[in-house]
Design a protein around this motif. Sequence first.
Motif, PDB file in Angstrom:
ATOM      1  N   ALA A  37       0.874  -1.182   0.000  1.00  0.00           N
ATOM      2  CA  ALA A  37       0.000   0.000   0.000  1.00  0.00           C
ATOM      3  C   ALA A  37       0.910   1.231   0.000  1.00  0.00           C
ATOM      4  N   ASP A  38       1.140   1.767  -1.181  1.00  0.00           N
ATOM      5  CA  ASP A  38       2.163   2.787  -1.413  1.00  0.00           C
ATOM      6  C   ASP A  38       1.542   4.184  -1.382  1.00  0.00           C
ATOM      7  N   ASP A  39       1.968   4.973  -0.411  1.00  0.00           N
ATOM      8  CA  ASP A  39       1.439   6.319  -0.195  1.00  0.00           C
ATOM      9  C   ASP A  39       2.169   7.376  -1.031  1.00  0.00           C
ATOM     10  N   GLY A  40       2.462   7.048  -2.291  1.00  0.00           N
ATOM     11  CA  GLY A  40       2.970   8.056  -3.209  1.00  0.00           C
ATOM     12  C   GLY A  40       4.461   8.035  -3.476  1.00  0.00           C
ATOM     13  N   SER A  41       5.068   6.862  -3.494  1.00  0.00           N
ATOM     14  CA  SER A  41       6.500   6.774  -3.781  1.00  0.00           C
ATOM     15  C   SER A  41       6.820   7.324  -5.165  1.00  0.00           C
ATOM     16  N   ASN A  42       8.085   7.699  -5.354  1.00  0.00           N
ATOM     17  CA  ASN A  42       8.502   8.295  -6.628  1.00  0.00           C
ATOM     18  C   ASN A  42       8.634   7.244  -7.736  1.00  0.00           C
ATOM     19  N   ASP A  43       8.780   7.723  -8.966  1.00  0.00           N
ATOM     20  CA  ASP A  43       8.801   6.845 -10.144  1.00  0.00           C
ATOM     21  C   ASP A  43       9.926   5.815 -10.093  1.00  0.00           C
ATOM     22  N   GLU A  44      11.087   6.207  -9.610  1.00  0.00           N
ATOM     23  CA  GLU A  44      12.218   5.271  -9.537  1.00  0.00           C
ATOM     24  C   GLU A  44      11.883   4.101  -8.611  1.00  0.00           C
ATOM     25  N   VAL A  45      11.274   4.372  -7.485  1.00  0.00           N
ATOM     26  CA  VAL A  45      10.891   3.327  -6.533  1.00  0.00           C
ATOM     27  C   VAL A  45       9.805   2.441  -7.129  1.00  0.00           C
ATOM     28  N   ILE A  46       8.855   3.033  -7.821  1.00  0.00           N
ATOM     29  CA  ILE A  46       7.784   2.261  -8.463  1.00  0.00           C
ATOM     30  C   ILE A  46       8.372   1.282  -9.473  1.00  0.00           C
ATOM     31  N   ARG A  47       9.307   1.754 -10.295  1.00  0.00           N
ATOM     32  CA  ARG A  47       9.961   0.872 -11.273  1.00  0.00           C
ATOM     33  C   ARG A  47      10.712  -0.261 -10.571  1.00  0.00           C
ATOM     34  N   GLU A  48      11.360   0.051  -9.473  1.00  0.00           N
ATOM     35  CA  GLU A  48      12.096  -0.965  -8.719  1.00  0.00           C
ATOM     36  C   GLU A  48      11.139  -2.028  -8.175  1.00  0.00           C
ATOM     37  N   ILE A  49      10.025  -1.607  -7.614  1.00  0.00           N
ATOM     38  CA  ILE A  49       9.037  -2.569  -7.104  1.00  0.00           C
ATOM     39  C   ILE A  49       8.531  -3.452  -8.236  1.00  0.00           C
ATOM     40  N   GLU A  50       8.217  -2.853  -9.381  1.00  0.00           N
ATOM     41  CA  GLU A  50       7.734  -3.626 -10.525  1.00  0.00           C
ATOM     42  C   GLU A  50       8.776  -4.628 -11.012  1.00  0.00           C
ATOM     43  N   SER A  51      10.061  -4.261 -10.944  1.00  0.00           N
ATOM     44  CA  SER A  51      11.097  -5.167 -11.446  1.00  0.00           C
ATOM     45  C   SER A  51      11.393  -6.312 -10.480  1.00  0.00           C
ATOM     46  N   ILE A  52      11.267  -6.087  -9.169  1.00  0.00           N
ATOM     47  CA  ILE A  52      11.609  -7.147  -8.219  1.00  0.00           C
ATOM     48  C   ILE A  52      10.420  -8.031  -7.846  1.00  0.00           C
ATOM     49  N   SER A  53       9.219  -7.559  -8.026  1.00  0.00           N
ATOM     50  CA  SER A  53       8.024  -8.314  -7.594  1.00  0.00           C
ATOM     51  C   SER A  53       7.932  -9.728  -8.157  1.00  0.00           C
ATOM     52  N   PRO A  54       8.259  -9.962  -9.422  1.00  0.00           N
ATOM     53  CA  PRO A  54       8.151 -11.337  -9.943  1.00  0.00           C
ATOM     54  C   PRO A  54       9.184 -12.311  -9.380  1.00  0.00           C
ATOM     55  N   ASN A  55      10.162 -11.812  -8.642  1.00  0.00           N
ATOM     56  CA  ASN A  55      11.254 -12.656  -8.143  1.00  0.00           C
ATOM     57  C   ASN A  55      10.926 -13.375  -6.841  1.00  0.00           C
ATOM     58  N   TYR A  56       9.723 -13.233  -6.339  1.00  0.00           N
ATOM     59  CA  TYR A  56       9.376 -13.823  -5.046  1.00  0.00           C
ATOM     60  C   TYR A  56       8.392 -14.968  -5.231  1.00  0.00           C
ATOM     61  N   ILE A  75      -4.688   4.909   1.334  1.00  0.00           N
ATOM     62  CA  ILE A  75      -4.093   3.845   0.514  1.00  0.00           C
ATOM     63  C   ILE A  75      -4.304   2.482   1.165  1.00  0.00           C
ATOM     64  N   LEU A  76      -4.325   2.431   2.497  1.00  0.00           N
ATOM     65  CA  LEU A  76      -4.645   1.166   3.164  1.00  0.00           C
ATOM     66  C   LEU A  76      -6.063   0.715   2.805  1.00  0.00           C
ATOM     67  N   ASN A  77      -7.000   1.639   2.768  1.00  0.00           N
ATOM     68  CA  ASN A  77      -8.369   1.294   2.366  1.00  0.00           C
ATOM     69  C   ASN A  77      -8.422   0.780   0.932  1.00  0.00           C
ATOM     70  N   GLN A  78      -7.636   1.368   0.050  1.00  0.00           N
ATOM     71  CA  GLN A  78      -7.587   0.886  -1.342  1.00  0.00           C
ATOM     72  C   GLN A  78      -6.994  -0.520  -1.399  1.00  0.00           C
ATOM     73  N   ALA A  79      -6.000  -0.786  -0.574  1.00  0.00           N
ATOM     74  CA  ALA A  79      -5.394  -2.118  -0.526  1.00  0.00           C
ATOM     75  C   ALA A  79      -6.400  -3.145  -0.004  1.00  0.00           C
ATOM     76  N   ILE A  80      -7.187  -2.775   0.976  1.00  0.00           N
ATOM     77  CA  ILE A  80      -8.227  -3.673   1.485  1.00  0.00           C
ATOM     78  C   ILE A  80      -9.180  -4.058   0.366  1.00  0.00           C
ATOM     79  N   LEU A  81      -9.596  -3.084  -0.422  1.00  0.00           N
ATOM     80  CA  LEU A  81     -10.513  -3.350  -1.538  1.00  0.00           C
ATOM     81  C   LEU A  81      -9.879  -4.238  -2.601  1.00  0.00           C
TER      82      LEU A  81
END
Length: 149
Positions: A37-56, A75-81
């Motif tokens: 539940a990401d409260d507005g991280s920057n574009d570089e961090v978003i790209r990093e999350i997208e690149s590492i997520s399939p590795n788990y 954002i927690l409420n959006q994650a719940i949904l």
Amino acid sequence: MVKASVIAAFYNNIKYLRLVLAGFEIQSEKNFELIIADDGSNDEVIREIESISPNYSFRIKHIWHSDKGFRKNKILNQAILASPSDYLIFIDSDCVPHYKFVEEHLNEKTNAVVLTGRRVNLSQKITNELTALKIRNGFLENQYLKIIE
């Protein structure tokens, strides 16, 4: 369907998120998903999350909204949904879970009951020494007595 959705409140600290992900990689209970539940991280961090997520070994969903100040609860409420599970576990993305974190939550769940837990605050020295590999190898569990000295 997953037995639990773990919802991790997150903002920009990818280094700590990698440690938390390593803790979820070694969970004794494998049937869960992690929703970041990401409260507005920057574009570089978003790209990093997208690149590492399939590795788990567990499914990771990244729920994000733009940074308009502290809106963690929104954002927690959006994650719940976004969760398909009827059991939700909340954690901050700077808290490395014990290897039985999910299992113990599921073992203790009861209808109409909220479970809470405790955490151990690590010194900055120990935090600086942590790596994802050390966590995967059980450093926190195996070195407990050394940590509290």
